[in-house]
Enzyme design. Structure first.
Site, PDB file in Angstrom:
ATOM      1  N   ASN A  40      -7.630  20.184  78.836  1.00 23.86           N
ATOM      2  CA  ASN A  40      -8.350  19.631  77.677  1.00 23.86           C
ATOM      3  C   ASN A  40      -9.117  18.346  77.948  1.00 23.86           C
ATOM      4  O   ASN A  40      -9.173  17.475  77.067  1.00 23.86           O
ATOM      5  CB  ASN A  40      -7.374  19.377  76.522  1.00 23.86           C
ATOM      6  CG  ASN A  40      -7.040  20.659  75.806  1.00 23.86           C
ATOM      7  OD1 ASN A  40      -7.930  21.352  75.333  1.00 23.86           O
ATOM      8  ND2 ASN A  40      -5.774  20.990  75.782  1.00 23.86           N
ATOM      9  N   LYS A 126      -3.055  29.822  84.647  1.00 22.38           N
ATOM     10  CA  LYS A 126      -4.304  29.256  85.174  1.00 22.38           C
ATOM     11  C   LYS A 126      -4.009  28.120  86.152  1.00 22.38           C
ATOM     12  O   LYS A 126      -4.565  28.060  87.249  1.00 22.38           O
ATOM     13  CB  LYS A 126      -5.189  28.741  84.037  1.00 22.38           C
ATOM     14  CG  LYS A 126      -6.520  28.249  84.538  1.00 22.38           C
ATOM     15  CD  LYS A 126      -7.105  27.166  83.682  1.00 22.38           C
ATOM     16  CE  LYS A 126      -6.473  25.842  83.979  1.00 22.38           C
ATOM     17  NZ  LYS A 126      -7.065  24.722  83.244  1.00 22.38           N
ATOM     18  N   HIS A 146     -13.606  28.523  79.696  1.00 15.20           N
ATOM     19  CA  HIS A 146     -15.015  28.919  79.834  1.00 15.20           C
ATOM     20  C   HIS A 146     -15.123  30.350  80.367  1.00 15.20           C
ATOM     21  O   HIS A 146     -15.886  31.165  79.850  1.00 15.20           O
ATOM     22  CB  HIS A 146     -15.737  27.972  80.807  1.00 15.20           C
ATOM     23  CG  HIS A 146     -15.790  26.568  80.331  1.00 15.20           C
ATOM     24  ND1 HIS A 146     -16.529  26.168  79.249  1.00 15.20           N
ATOM     25  CD2 HIS A 146     -15.176  25.449  80.783  1.00 15.20           C
ATOM     26  CE1 HIS A 146     -16.387  24.870  79.061  1.00 15.20           C
ATOM     27  NE2 HIS A 146     -15.557  24.414  79.977  1.00 15.20           N
TER      28      HIS A 146
END
Ligand code: SF4
Length: 221
Positions: A40, A126, A146
């Site tokens: 973030n 991730k 993304h």
């Protein structure tokens, strides 16, 4: 065009448009800590937080022995400092407990590396895959926010897929040895062209193969 062909074609079109990204070698533990810090926030603030952490403590050993509040203070520029400080400390403790030193090199040869990394609270698929891809040169494809958006718009991943399901789908489709380049070029596309709200399809190198563009922007992402 099948999803596998589309993924291959996307890779080629992105290579033509953006070129080959600069990929440097890093040790897996610093990749893990940087990736935890990247949650973030921008790359710039991630790097600022990482540099501040290393300037303040000098080594991962000192970070492991520091109070959580001190770590939190050092990395506050990156946001979510309390959560990230706790995850960093847990990750360092896990490495020390499992390898007897603050070095993740042994993990790179472990076929269960992803499973082991994601057993650390706060380390998701991730983050684990970024560590393995860029720190260990393992051929694992990480899907960030993304890439997740772009893959859904392209029609490679169904619109209602979870991130976990998307990782499984891509594992079946991706050709060997392109994960690092494709990962970085898709992130760049997501940041510069395929924006969350108003994707710039007219100027996108993938518009000829993208379900969203071909449907006039009507697929939810
Ligand atoms: S054509 Fe549009 S929606 Fe499709 S990847 Fe490019 S910018 Fe995103």
């Amino acid at each position: 065009m099948s999803p596998a062909d589309k993924l291959r074609e996307a890779h080629q079109l992105l290579l033509k448009h953006f070129g080959r990204p600069d990929i440097r070698d890093h040790d897996p533990l610093s990749v893990l800590i940087k990736t935890i810090l990247s949650q973030n926030t921008s790359d710039l603030n991630r790097d600022r937080a990482y540099n501040a952490l290393m300037e303040r403590f000098g080594s991962f050993e000192n970070v492991l022995n520091a109070d959580l509040s001190e770590i939190e203070e050092a990395i506050k520029v990156g946001g979510l400092a309390r959560q990230k400080a706790a995850t960093i400390k847990r990750a360092l403790q896990w490495v020390m407990d499992n390898y007897g030193k603050l070095d993740l090199s042994e993990l790179c040869d472990d076929p269960d590396a992803e499973k082991k990394l994601t057993s650390i609270k706060g380390v998701g698929v991730k983050t684990a895959r970024v560590t393995l891809l860029f720190g260990c040169k393992q051929d694992r494809f990480p899907i960030d926010t993304h890439i997740f958006r772009v893959l859904k718009r392209l029609g490679i991943v169904p619109p209602n897929a979870t991130r976990e399901k998307a990782h499984g789908i891509i594992d079946e489709l991706i050709p060997p040895n392109i994960a690092d380049v494709l990962h970085l070029n898709l992130i760049r596309l997501g940041r510069e062209i395929c924006h969350p709200r108003k994707p710039d399809c007219d100027n996108c190198p993938l518009k000829s193969i993208c379900d969203y563009a071909l449907a006039g922007g009507e697929i939810r992402s």
